[in-house]
Scaffold this active site. Sequence first.
Site, PDB file in Angstrom:
ATOM      1  N   ASP A 213      23.260  30.837  64.423  1.00  0.00           N
ATOM      2  CA  ASP A 213      24.194  30.333  63.404  1.00  0.00           C
ATOM      3  C   ASP A 213      25.438  29.701  64.022  1.00  0.00           C
ATOM      4  O   ASP A 213      26.291  29.190  63.290  1.00  0.00           O
ATOM      5  CB  ASP A 213      24.628  31.471  62.473  1.00  0.00           C
ATOM      6  CG  ASP A 213      23.450  32.143  61.795  1.00  0.00           C
ATOM      7  OD1 ASP A 213      22.557  31.416  61.325  1.00  0.00           O
ATOM      8  OD2 ASP A 213      23.412  33.388  61.739  1.00  0.00           O
TER       9      ASP A 213
ATOM     10  N   ASP B 240      25.519  35.533  61.272  1.00  0.00           N
ATOM     11  CA  ASP B 240      25.721  36.704  62.125  1.00  0.00           C
ATOM     12  C   ASP B 240      25.055  36.598  63.483  1.00  0.00           C
ATOM     13  O   ASP B 240      25.245  37.480  64.324  1.00  0.00           O
ATOM     14  CB  ASP B 240      25.176  37.961  61.424  1.00  0.00           C
ATOM     15  CG  ASP B 240      23.648  37.994  61.422  1.00  0.00           C
ATOM     16  OD1 ASP B 240      23.065  39.054  61.689  1.00  0.00           O
ATOM     17  OD2 ASP B 240      23.041  36.943  61.142  1.00  0.00           O
TER      18      ASP B 240
ATOM     19  N   ASP C   1      23.566  31.957  56.252  1.00  0.00           N
ATOM     20  CA  ASP C   1      22.307  32.455  56.804  1.00  0.00           C
ATOM     21  C   ASP C   1      21.800  33.557  55.887  1.00  0.00           C
ATOM     22  O   ASP C   1      22.546  34.078  55.055  1.00  0.00           O
ATOM     23  CB  ASP C   1      22.569  32.985  58.221  1.00  0.00           C
ATOM     24  CG  ASP C   1      21.322  33.568  58.858  1.00  0.00           C
ATOM     25  OD1 ASP C   1      20.235  32.998  58.663  1.00  0.00           O
ATOM     26  OD2 ASP C   1      21.442  34.596  59.532  1.00  0.00           O
TER      27      ASP C   1
END
Length: 1238
Positions: A873, A869, A437
């Site tokens: 995700d 995080d 990400d």
Amino acid sequence: MSGWDRVRSSSSRLTGIGGGFSRLSNMNDRLPSSRSVRLGRVQPQAPGYRTIHCNDREANLPVRFKGNSVSTTKYNILTFLPKGLFEQVTWCEPMRRVANLYFLMISILSTTPISPVHPVTNVVPLSLVLFISLVKEAFEDWKRLLNDRVINSTPIDVLQGQRWESIPWKKLQVGDIVRQVKQDGFFPADVLFLASSNPDGVCYIETANLDGETNLKIRKALERTWDYLTPEKASEFKGEIQCEQPNNSLYTFTGNMIIEKQTLPLSPNELLLRGCSLRNTEYIVGAVIFTGHETKVMMNSMNVPSKRSTLERKLDKLILTLFGTLFCMCLIGAIGSGIFINRKYYYLGLDQSVENQFNPNNRFVVAVLTMFTLITLYSTIIPISLYVSIEMIKFIQSTQFINKDLHMYHIETNTPALARTSNLNEELGQVEYIFSDKTGTLTRNLMEFFKCSIGGEVYGTGITEAEKGGADQTGMKIEEMPRSATSLHEKGFNFDDPRLMRGAWKNEPNPDTLKEFFRCLAICHTVLPEGDESPEKIAYQAASPDEAALVTAAKNFGFFFYRRTPTTIMVRESHVEKMGKIQDVSYEILNVLEFNSTRKRQSVICRYPNGRLVLYCKGADSVIYERLAEGNNGMKNMSREHLEQFGSAGLRTLCLAYRDLATELYESWNEKFVQAKSSLRDREKKLDEVAELIEKDLILIGCTAIEDKLQEGVPTCIETLSRAGIKIWVLTGDKMETAINIAYACSLINNDMKQFIISSETDAIREVESRGDPMEVARFIKDAVKQELRKCLEEAEHYLCRVTGPKLALIIDGKCLMYALDRSLRGNFLKLSLICSSVVCCRVSPLQKAQVTSLVKKGAQKITLSIGDGANDVSMIQAAHVGVGISGLEGMQAVMASDFAIAQFRYLTDLLLVHGRWSYLRICKVVTYFFYKNLTFTLTQFWFTFHTGFSGQRFYDDWFQSLYNVIFTALPVIVLGLFDKDVSASLSKKYPELYKEGIRNSFFKWRVVGVWAFFSLYQSLVFYYFVTASSRNGHNLSGKIFGLWDVSTMAFTCVVVTVNVRLLMACNSITRWHHISVGGSILAWFVFIFIYSGIMTPRDRQENVFFVIYVLMSTFYFYLTLLLVPIVALLGDFLYQGIQRWFFPYDYQIVQEIHQHEPDDSSRAELEIQNHLTPDEERSYAIAQLPRETSKHTGFAFDSPGYESFFASQAGVRAPQKAWDVARRASMRSRTKTSKKN
């Protein structure tokens, strides 16, 4: 009537039930009845929803709701042994299950007459392995039981009559009225919020235990129930709740409350979930909705599917190979016995009365029975202790090495690395693709309001890190403008433009537009203020850092949001009427249309004090522009250009818009909104449909640009990982321009790369989209993506054929990715992606992230790692072979779904290149060594079979065979798996190319297994034939020739010594633990044989090895054989290792030769980011460099953080005091005094 009295007779229960049914009669026109009376019995409730009678236990009794007692244990006293044993042979990993079943079968066979060995031979190893596993299970289950007892015994106030009575949680029932008094205490069940000690019936809760988010959430009770605070008033409450059945959705709840024939809709805003804690509220009163295992948190507590490493799956194939080898050995022996058996060997006594196993008249039966005999005899070829040993090694690697590595400890957040599973340690050493990400992973997720565009005018100066990175790539230099006197930099705000600060915005040409912009920032949000109501001391609790940054910006522009109630927002506005004037304005919040991943926008409908009705909306430019009113195209185009500029600078953008509403229009719409909100079915879908009706004809105000800075060390980390052969893909929801610039800034993309860009933002696609035909748009985009993929793939393959071609990068947006993942196109997309060194996917959804990860994992059969995080995700993290969560500012959802957790992206270097590579190397050696030592031992027995007419006569004593794996060779292999290290941690990062050996799986190929098997075969021949041949003419001091047990004991002694010494030859580093374990194992054999052969009992077998070792050790033959046989056996390994190292070295062996004269550097001082650290980070790094107690051979993994402050004081570095330092210094002083006295 109190529900707390003893249960009455059945007639009184039916009376109560009848009353309940009469109360339901008025609901028939709205909802199907949840109960019906038939033959005087209560029928089961309809599956759609449940009906709950508040404060009336007897009315709820016939439904038999589940109790509130929670049990997370797997066993009880009666089921532990049978269920635990059953799980060991049914529910564990497939090959471990097969191995356990195999040894169970062997143990049963060893009790039959056909077994040549005593049952103890196979029962003891199996029992030890099962005992260790059961002890581990019992310990874990005992901890769960103690935790359950504490939780179930927690007191809670429940309404009984007209007073509050304290009872334990486990006695709570559905429908009870409870009072939560303790601040920061957890709710005992899923509770419907009725009343609060706070005004306006609000309370604040923290949901960290559910979703990891630490920001406070606001909950509001229905105004109809605000008065039920006192026990006297609460006892009057006899409402009825009809709500959904228990489910695991944390964020949805639909239901209705019926009070005095009035139906009130219920939503998640009135629900307090078990596991949440009460904050900033003295107490609340609520009604229990779901209890025990039907609460939402308990229904979410199912175990995450266990991941197995690729090496473990290859180990399964090796075990199957061993099974095949065992079958072949037994088949050879069975055929040999059928051929050999003959009455001509008269000395064998094969007369007519001989048992079937040796009856020459039926050779087939002889062969079959011999087959089973040899299966029990050769059972040691399957390493029963292998899985337990590997599990133990991995567990210690995780808890002692990864979790306690100071170089993955983040001092600012006090966050160490965390291995949440030990199953995947070696998988970290074979990762080839990383899916990352962007926000919060590559960047800090510390959002700062940086620039904005209002009314077509850009405000804000300054240069972003992404712009600097892009300039560095092109060789340009950008000079930053000096900051003005009005600039302000605080958390969430880094803005410099004197035209807007300190009320100067009133002098701009469009002050009314600016005013709408600032009010939209101050009103359109769900932020909660905390602390003193002053601009300097207030703190904002926001669902995301972006929201907090926008509200902070409004404050600094003179629109200070300082108080929120369920229906109002208070804003202190400055300079609105005239410069310097401050006024407090109360805005009534009528409706909040919340943000979700589908809507990508948030709206608030508010009423000004003067009666003006306004809808403020903020969201992604793609959804806002679709809902703008006609006209004002000049500003729209100008704002779109500004959005692209901001995106190119790496900034996160949002569009702001508003709409004035007529009272009639709003009231008409609000009726539909209330109906949708009251719906029990598809409530979320209906709310979205109603929101679409009013979120249109918007007027664009402007857009915001927020900077999210890169984390420290990200470019260096990515460059190092790329050198290690790892390809990194960035999957982000940001715009393409933003993602590309961040990729430049973190060295993922550079100008030397050939970039393939597949975007839906082309003129041709826009033209088709303007026609408004969705089918035509989908067909056109799919064809365009197909052509682009084919064109890019041809070009990429052309570059691939060139020797000096450039590296390739692919950038694709979410809309094109949706078609690229189609079944007909995914093949070309995968081929193109695998050729590229870097891939950036922009504007992707969480589902697309998981789909891309799965495509590479399954389609390319490559080992993947996902790192993120946030909650968006989670699916990507769970789809990859290895999931890594960043302990960031978006809660802990990613961490809770991950396999490993770290605080910063740069720690991936240590996690993969150091811990991952070491773990892979160690586990490979452990597995191959297990294979070698068991095969060697079993083959000596196999050669003996040829000399016994394939009769199944055993070569070794039963206890020798039983303890070979679990005592005499067990500890050294564990030490090998824990302490072996080819190169130091600093060299592992200095030469990241060493990691490619793991990607290529260099240490666990069939060729490697074949080499071990060859030397196992060679050594077994040496052990058997050298010992038997040399003892043929030998005799002891009394003149007797050596018998079977003398020869076998001699051979077994050589086997134990040789396989333990061979382990030392396999080690790259030898510590004192290696010496202790190897020496201890050999010593354990001699201690055992001295005791075992020196004992004679009345029940001893005739074959007992009584006094054998004493006889052997009294001869010169014993010492000469013990010296020569291991040397001859290991000579082949010695020559092979020498030739391999000289002529066919591994990469790590070359590095060893380069640095052979350098000391083992455990300080790892080559952290390349140290010159860019903050003062706190420098202090943390200085502490990490201090000397500490460590193994001189094993490096940083065993560094103890317990002595930091002691050594820090010596080095002049300030470090926090630790309690155990005092004890250390005291012990050192006492030792010093003692030495002086001496």
